[in-house]
Enzyme design. Sequence first.
Site, short mmCIF file in Angstrom:
data_model
loop_
_atom_site.label_atom_id
_atom_site.label_comp_id
_atom_site.label_asym_id
_atom_site.label_seq_id
_atom_site.Cartn_x
_atom_site.Cartn_y
_atom_site.Cartn_z
N GLY A 126 34.35 4.30 -25.46
CA GLY A 126 35.01 2.99 -25.54
C GLY A 126 34.15 1.95 -24.85
O GLY A 126 34.13 0.78 -25.22
N PRO B 113 31.04 25.25 -29.48
CA PRO B 113 31.80 24.22 -28.77
C PRO B 113 30.88 23.40 -27.86
O PRO B 113 29.96 23.94 -27.25
CB PRO B 113 32.80 25.01 -27.92
CG PRO B 113 32.80 26.39 -28.46
CD PRO B 113 31.45 26.61 -29.07
N GLY C 249 30.90 19.76 -25.18
CA GLY C 249 31.69 18.73 -24.51
C GLY C 249 30.77 17.62 -24.07
O GLY C 249 29.55 17.68 -24.28
N HIS D 152 22.02 16.33 -28.23
CA HIS D 152 23.19 15.61 -27.70
C HIS D 152 22.74 14.38 -26.89
O HIS D 152 23.28 13.29 -27.05
CB HIS D 152 24.01 16.58 -26.83
CG HIS D 152 25.23 15.99 -26.22
ND1 HIS D 152 26.50 16.43 -26.51
CD2 HIS D 152 25.39 15.00 -25.31
CE1 HIS D 152 27.38 15.72 -25.81
NE2 HIS D 152 26.73 14.85 -25.07
N GLU D 153 21.74 14.57 -26.04
CA GLU D 153 21.30 13.47 -25.17
C GLU D 153 20.56 12.38 -25.94
O GLU D 153 20.78 11.19 -25.70
CB GLU D 153 20.43 14.00 -24.02
CG GLU D 153 21.11 15.01 -23.09
CD GLU D 153 22.49 14.58 -22.61
OE1 GLU D 153 22.74 13.37 -22.46
OE2 GLU D 153 23.34 15.47 -22.42
ZN LIG Z 1 27.33 13.41 -23.70
#
Ligand SMILES: [Zn+2]
Length: 196
Positions: A13, A111, A113, A156-157
Amino acid sequence: MSVPPYRHFTQIGDPVLRQVAEEVPPERIDTKEIDQIIDRMVKVLRHYDCVGVAAPQIGIPLRIIVMEFREGKQEQFKPEIYEERKMSTLPLTVFINPELEIISSQVNKHPEGCMSVRGYSAKVERYDKVRIRGIGKLDTPSEMELEGWSARIAQHEVDHLNGTIYVDRMDVSSFNCVSWEQVNSAEGRSAIWFHK
Ligand SMILES: [Zn+2]
């Protein structure tokens, strides 16, 4: 009021997580300012015991990532999970202006996160092998080949530097609150903490 670089993780957000981070210009690479940002990223990574931090996650819209899968982390996973997800030790790795190249079309779905989507997890497909190039800091070479979980961390990074969050790539039906069972056993008296 707190100003970046933060000691906490920005949360989904926050516009800083959705913008394309800027390259660090050559004249700023070897400055105290950048060293301090990297130092803060490493401290936050270790304090929260996670495996990767991108600069936008501490409020800095620059293309810098840090990764580490320390030796002791293996104990946090069952041996079969550690093996299935192709986890392995990754020493502290710091890249400025990293470029990612996919070097295997094989994908793994596991999975995942994110500290910027605190409290949730979902399955995400990632490429099994990548090559990452950039300006290495803190003894990081300028090029590395990564496989399995380490390749996942890098993907991911680097996504974070492009304003992409794993929820954009996840298998939506696998999205879950990691403490959903605790929410039931505590009759709802459970909280997601954004600090540690
Ligand atoms: Zn992250």
